[in-house]
Design an enzyme around this catalytic site. Structure first.
Site, PDB file in Angstrom:
ATOM      1  N   TYR A  67      43.719  44.097  45.166  1.00  0.00           N
ATOM      2  CA  TYR A  67      44.635  44.530  43.880  1.00  0.00           C
ATOM      3  C   TYR A  67      45.924  44.826  44.722  1.00  0.00           C
ATOM      4  O   TYR A  67      47.273  44.544  44.436  1.00  0.00           O
ATOM      5  CB  TYR A  67      44.054  45.632  43.221  1.00  0.00           C
ATOM      6  CG  TYR A  67      45.322  46.242  42.347  1.00  0.00           C
ATOM      7  CD1 TYR A  67      45.524  45.558  41.018  1.00  0.00           C
ATOM      8  CD2 TYR A  67      45.692  47.393  42.617  1.00  0.00           C
ATOM      9  CE1 TYR A  67      46.186  46.230  40.000  1.00  0.00           C
ATOM     10  CE2 TYR A  67      46.475  48.095  41.620  1.00  0.00           C
ATOM     11  CZ  TYR A  67      46.903  47.359  40.525  1.00  0.00           C
ATOM     12  OH  TYR A  67      47.925  47.964  39.601  1.00  0.00           O
ATOM     13  N   LYS A  86      49.676  42.988  44.215  1.00  0.00           N
ATOM     14  CA  LYS A  86      50.985  43.642  43.728  1.00  0.00           C
ATOM     15  C   LYS A  86      51.989  43.523  44.818  1.00  0.00           C
ATOM     16  O   LYS A  86      53.008  43.393  44.473  1.00  0.00           O
ATOM     17  CB  LYS A  86      50.427  45.155  43.641  1.00  0.00           C
ATOM     18  CG  LYS A  86      49.754  45.277  42.273  1.00  0.00           C
ATOM     19  CD  LYS A  86      50.351  44.487  41.089  1.00  0.00           C
ATOM     20  CE  LYS A  86      49.583  44.996  39.744  1.00  0.00           C
ATOM     21  NZ  LYS A  86      50.175  44.218  38.583  1.00  0.00           N
TER      22      LYS A  86
END
Length: 309
Positions: free
Chosen positions: A179, A183
């Site tokens: 993640y 991002k």
């Protein structure tokens, strides 16, 4: 495409057509409703999957469309997979064919498969990178193709893109390598897009939100209870005003920036830039390079703490 859309509420997005991905729940739903309240016509995209990206039991996009229409707004649902070329192209085409134009793209779709690095499977890495990073890139690409064609036809748009980043992508987050990497990639994509698309009338920014959603309910468990002062600092609706402003013509001149938004706080994030430096004009030895590195580090600002460290 100039700002001559049909009159509506008189809000700051009156007449604009806005696409929001992952808009069936949480932040995306809040954004879609907030844009509609400011006069936008909204394409509500959601694949209807669970927290881990696997098929879910219902179609939340249609429910959000019903909410918007019940409040007097205009909206249409899109259930395609925007991490595929066909799904992303269909998303942009839905906006143009349904409402005749496209003004704003909000990238928000995502899910989690959290693991510590030593337990992180390749499939879990690929799935999270796919939906977050590829799922931001492909809608952006197809929207940019549309806006470039408009600009070349003499109809320079007042276009806006708002990407969804995360503090995990800025500082890192323990247990979220996939993640965090996705991002961080979205921030890089945002900066490149802002530079490349400015000539076509497109502004591109990112927001790193902190809010209570399905993805963060465990992180913000302590903030789940109703606040004593009546202000729910973790409500996703707190993030939407900044997103709506960035997605409007009112944000003229703001591009290539990253903001954090949490509760009533908005922060302009300042990314990588040169710090302490030295140049002796010749090659260093390993020992010399190490000695200098320590000297430079002693004069540098310390990095922010990794979440969960």
């Amino acid at each position: 495409m100039d700002e001559d859309g049909p009159s509506g509420t008189g809000g700051i997005c009156d007449g604009r057509v806005v696409v929001v991905t992952g808009a069936g729940r949480g932040l995306g739903r809040a954004h879609a409703l907030a844009f509609a309240a400011e006069g936008a016509r909204v394409v509500v995209n959601d694949l209807g999957v669970g927290l881990d990206g696997r098929p879910g039991p219902d179609g939340p996009a249609a429910r959000v469309v019903e909410e918007i229409r019940a409040a007097g707004g205009e909206a249409v649902a899109h259930g395609g997979d925007i991490a595929t070329g066909a799904g992303a192209e269909s998303l942009i085409r839905t906006a143009v064919e349904t409402f005749g134009r496209l003004d704003t793209l909000v990238g928000n779709a995502g899910f989690l498969r959290d693991r510590m690095l030593v337990n992180l499977d390749e499939d879990d890495w690929d799935a999270v990178i796919r939906v977050h990073l590829k799922g931001h890139f492909l809608p952006l690409k197809h929207a940019a193709v549309h806006w470039r064609a408009e600009a070349k036809a003499g109809r320079t748009p007042v276009a806006r893109v708002v990407h969804t980043g995360s503090g995990a992508g800025l500082l890192g987050s323990v247990g979220q390598a996939n993640y965090s990497a996705a991002k961080a990639g979205i921030v890089g994509l945002t900066l490149v897009a802002a530079a490349e698309l400015a000539r076509y009338g497109v502004q591109v920014n990112a927001v790193a939100p902190a809010a209570r959603t399905r993805m963060t309910e465990h992180t913000f468990a302590a903030a789940m209870a109703a606040p004593a002062d009546g202000f729910d600092a973790m409500a996703p609706e707190n993030v939407s005003p900044l997103v709506v402003w960035l997605g409007s013509a009112a944000s003229a001149g703001v591009t290539g920036r990253v903001f954090e938004a949490e509760g009533g706080r908005i922060t302009v994030m300042e990314g990588w830039r040169p710090g302490p430096t030295a140049d002796k004009g010749a090659r260093w030895t390993p020992a010399g390079a190490g000695e200098l590195a320590r000297e430079l580090l002693s004069a540098a600002e310390p990095p922010g703490a990794v979440y969960g460290a």
